[in-house]
Design an enzyme around this catalytic site. Sequence first.
Site, mmCIF file in Angstrom:
data_model
loop_
_atom_site.group_PDB
_atom_site.id
_atom_site.type_symbol
_atom_site.label_atom_id
_atom_site.label_comp_id
_atom_site.label_asym_id
_atom_site.label_seq_id
_atom_site.Cartn_x
_atom_site.Cartn_y
_atom_site.Cartn_z
ATOM 1 N N HIS A 263 -33.588 77.686 61.008
ATOM 2 C CA HIS A 263 -33.916 76.683 60.069
ATOM 3 C C HIS A 263 -33.053 77.415 58.436
ATOM 4 O O HIS A 263 -33.155 78.642 58.690
ATOM 5 C CB HIS A 263 -35.250 76.382 59.579
ATOM 6 C CG HIS A 263 -36.042 76.107 60.695
ATOM 7 N ND1 HIS A 263 -36.670 76.765 61.799
ATOM 8 C CD2 HIS A 263 -36.652 74.707 61.092
ATOM 9 C CE1 HIS A 263 -37.428 75.871 62.540
ATOM 10 N NE2 HIS A 263 -37.230 74.715 62.022
ATOM 11 N N ASP B 201 -35.523 79.769 57.231
ATOM 12 C CA ASP B 201 -35.694 81.052 57.823
ATOM 13 C C ASP B 201 -34.595 82.275 57.418
ATOM 14 O O ASP B 201 -35.021 83.509 57.420
ATOM 15 C CB ASP B 201 -35.609 81.029 59.329
ATOM 16 C CG ASP B 201 -36.176 79.748 59.943
ATOM 17 O OD1 ASP B 201 -37.334 79.263 59.483
ATOM 18 O OD2 ASP B 201 -35.688 79.211 60.972
ATOM 19 N N GLU C 108 -35.777 66.424 68.308
ATOM 20 C CA GLU C 108 -37.111 67.084 69.009
ATOM 21 C C GLU C 108 -38.509 66.086 68.951
ATOM 22 O O GLU C 108 -38.897 66.052 67.988
ATOM 23 C CB GLU C 108 -37.308 68.535 68.528
ATOM 24 C CG GLU C 108 -38.237 69.340 69.193
ATOM 25 C CD GLU C 108 -38.153 70.657 68.769
ATOM 26 O OE1 GLU C 108 -37.295 71.078 68.512
ATOM 27 O OE2 GLU C 108 -39.352 71.307 68.728
ATOM 28 N N GLU D 54 -39.656 70.241 74.112
ATOM 29 C CA GLU D 54 -40.602 71.435 74.057
ATOM 30 C C GLU D 54 -41.755 71.326 74.982
ATOM 31 O O GLU D 54 -42.128 70.732 75.124
ATOM 32 C CB GLU D 54 -40.871 71.689 72.349
ATOM 33 C CG GLU D 54 -41.775 73.065 72.461
ATOM 34 C CD GLU D 54 -41.617 73.406 70.812
ATOM 35 O OE1 GLU D 54 -40.829 73.309 70.298
ATOM 36 O OE2 GLU D 54 -42.855 73.886 70.555
ATOM 37 N N HIS E 212 -45.094 70.796 73.380
ATOM 38 C CA HIS E 212 -44.981 69.547 72.713
ATOM 39 C C HIS E 212 -45.177 68.155 73.846
ATOM 40 O O HIS E 212 -46.176 67.478 73.634
ATOM 41 C CB HIS E 212 -43.610 69.194 72.190
ATOM 42 C CG HIS E 212 -43.472 69.947 70.931
ATOM 43 N ND1 HIS E 212 -42.208 69.637 70.102
ATOM 44 C CD2 HIS E 212 -43.869 71.034 70.231
ATOM 45 C CE1 HIS E 212 -42.189 70.501 69.213
ATOM 46 N NE2 HIS E 212 -43.363 71.331 69.158
ATOM 47 N N ASP F 83 -36.947 73.725 74.224
ATOM 48 C CA ASP F 83 -37.666 74.853 73.567
ATOM 49 C C ASP F 83 -38.716 75.486 74.486
ATOM 50 O O ASP F 83 -39.595 74.500 74.745
ATOM 51 C CB ASP F 83 -38.291 74.094 72.155
ATOM 52 C CG ASP F 83 -37.402 74.227 71.050
ATOM 53 O OD1 ASP F 83 -36.223 74.639 71.387
ATOM 54 O OD2 ASP F 83 -37.771 73.994 70.105
ATOM 55 N N ASP G 280 -50.400 73.417 68.964
ATOM 56 C CA ASP G 280 -48.961 74.036 69.327
ATOM 57 C C ASP G 280 -49.091 75.392 68.943
ATOM 58 O O ASP G 280 -48.647 76.129 67.980
ATOM 59 C CB ASP G 280 -48.045 73.336 68.648
ATOM 60 C CG ASP G 280 -46.514 73.755 68.792
ATOM 61 O OD1 ASP G 280 -46.359 74.149 69.895
ATOM 62 O OD2 ASP G 280 -45.479 73.230 68.274
ATOM 63 N N ASP H 22 -47.628 77.773 70.574
ATOM 64 C CA ASP H 22 -46.006 78.511 70.683
ATOM 65 C C ASP H 22 -46.018 79.964 71.312
ATOM 66 O O ASP H 22 -45.546 80.935 70.627
ATOM 67 C CB ASP H 22 -45.401 78.674 69.264
ATOM 68 C CG ASP H 22 -44.875 77.199 68.762
ATOM 69 O OD1 ASP H 22 -44.796 76.393 69.556
ATOM 70 O OD2 ASP H 22 -44.835 76.944 67.439
ATOM 71 N N ASP I 192 -38.829 79.087 71.398
ATOM 72 C CA ASP I 192 -39.485 78.704 70.126
ATOM 73 C C ASP I 192 -41.159 79.298 70.502
ATOM 74 O O ASP I 192 -42.030 78.395 70.588
ATOM 75 C CB ASP I 192 -39.815 77.059 70.092
ATOM 76 C CG ASP I 192 -39.992 76.606 68.689
ATOM 77 O OD1 ASP I 192 -40.418 77.182 68.024
ATOM 78 O OD2 ASP I 192 -39.927 75.424 68.444
HETATM 79 C C1 XLS Z 1 -42.482 72.661 65.670
HETATM 80 C C2 XLS Z 1 -41.081 72.555 66.244
HETATM 81 C C3 XLS Z 1 -39.942 73.341 65.700
HETATM 82 C C4 XLS Z 1 -38.519 72.820 65.882
HETATM 83 C C5 XLS Z 1 -37.510 72.989 64.905
HETATM 84 O O1 XLS Z 1 -43.511 72.381 66.166
HETATM 85 O O2 XLS Z 1 -41.071 73.107 67.749
HETATM 86 O O3 XLS Z 1 -40.194 74.627 65.654
HETATM 87 O O4 XLS Z 1 -38.361 73.381 66.992
HETATM 88 O O5 XLS Z 1 -37.734 72.497 63.481
HETATM 89 NI NI NI Z 2 -39.318 73.234 68.926
HETATM 90 NI NI NI Z 3 -43.409 73.462 68.382
#
Ligand code: XLS
Ligand code: NI
Ligand code: NI
Length: 434
Positions: free
Chosen positions: A100, A103, A231, A267, A270, A295, A306, A308, A338
Amino acid sequence: MTEFFDGIAALAYEGPESNSELCYRHYNPDEVVLGKRMEDHLRFAVAWWHSFAWEGGDPFGGQTFERPWHPQDDMGRAKMKADVAFEMFEKLGVPFYCWHDADIRPEQGNYAGNLRTLEEITDYMAEKQESAKVRCLWGTANMFSHRRWMAGASTNPDPEVFAYAAATVKGCLDATMKLGGENYVLWGGREGYETLLNTDMGMELDHMGRFLSMVVDYKHKIGFKGTILVEPKPQEPSKHQYDYDAATCIGFLRKYGLENEVKLNLEQGHAILAGHSFEHEIAVAAAEGMLGSIDMNRNDYQSGWDTDQFPNNVPEVALAYYHILKAGGLGTGGTNFDAKLRRQSIDPIDLLAGHAGGMDVCARGLKAAATMIEDGGLEQALTERYAGWKTPQAQEMLGSDLASLQKRVLDEGIEPEPRSGRQERLENYVNRFV
Ligand code: XLS
Ligand code: NI
Ligand code: NI
């Protein structure tokens, strides 16, 4: 060279029997699976935000990672962060990274300043890429962290925020193109609402559709060859997220005439939040020709948000890759981690270990999926289950009508005999491969 990974060698494939703490036991980039190198199937990417920008905070405590590039507010430290990132890509041997704007560039607090630092840092990254193997899988705009986005980006009730979002995506798309990005992602972090008491949902959705059309128009105008990806994610951070899941996004894209222009970045975590399995989301997108990229991560199945985490469940990952292989692969997409470390994993080596473990899990999943495809048992079971539909009579029926079908049922005295769905036998079959 920085000192961040001092004393840690590049990872090598050592095979399943290796005792090394840091190596690949299953990910062997040159190994050919179903006629294609493993690296070209999986197309791994590191996510800049989790690995280099996130400082280890949670709702109860702040920073736990003390990286030498923190605080991330000046160009010198942004470049040091990029140096460490490129070293990590090389040590891992990953072919791609994702980012991003927020980042990679130091925050300036205003649009013009942020555009300037984004241009400067992406020039620096482009220069580093010249002597590196790694490439940009996708870029994206962070239009959810700063308070200006709290009521949405393209769906904000304030038209000035819409303009700011358009300007932001233009800058990020230009930067992605400069870095040779193979895709551009839009995750609608704040595109949703908290309460209908203050929300005109129909207007917000129309604005989001119009915004995405502008992104597609601009992509064509500048000749960006990559794929535009949306996404899906449900219920976080807004209570009601507009891009809830793959099916919702597909309906949205069709409504605004974007179904041939935009694909999906799906993802794992998600999918679970939306009450689906990952392979469900992949199969939904694949059935519509809209599978773009993935992702890869996992959620904690008890906490309901989430989290991750790096993937560690081979059977789950195997079914995801089974459906990806069936759909013909990831195309311009890839497998983006991700995923972030737990906040107690503060050592540099933890960053490498998290990725290496995830890559091995994906490699095992891919190989298991490929073996299932080669064996053909699941495909065979499908063929048998739907065999009735192969007959001309069944096909003709689809062009028929209710009254003729009623007549046929009465004339022929049809009383269908139920048959086993064989779920447990098929689950046992899958367990032979994973
Ligand atoms: C957040 C998303 C984010 C996207 C990119 O939950 O997964 O990380 O992949 O903005
Ligand atoms: Ni993501
Ligand atoms: Ni995410």
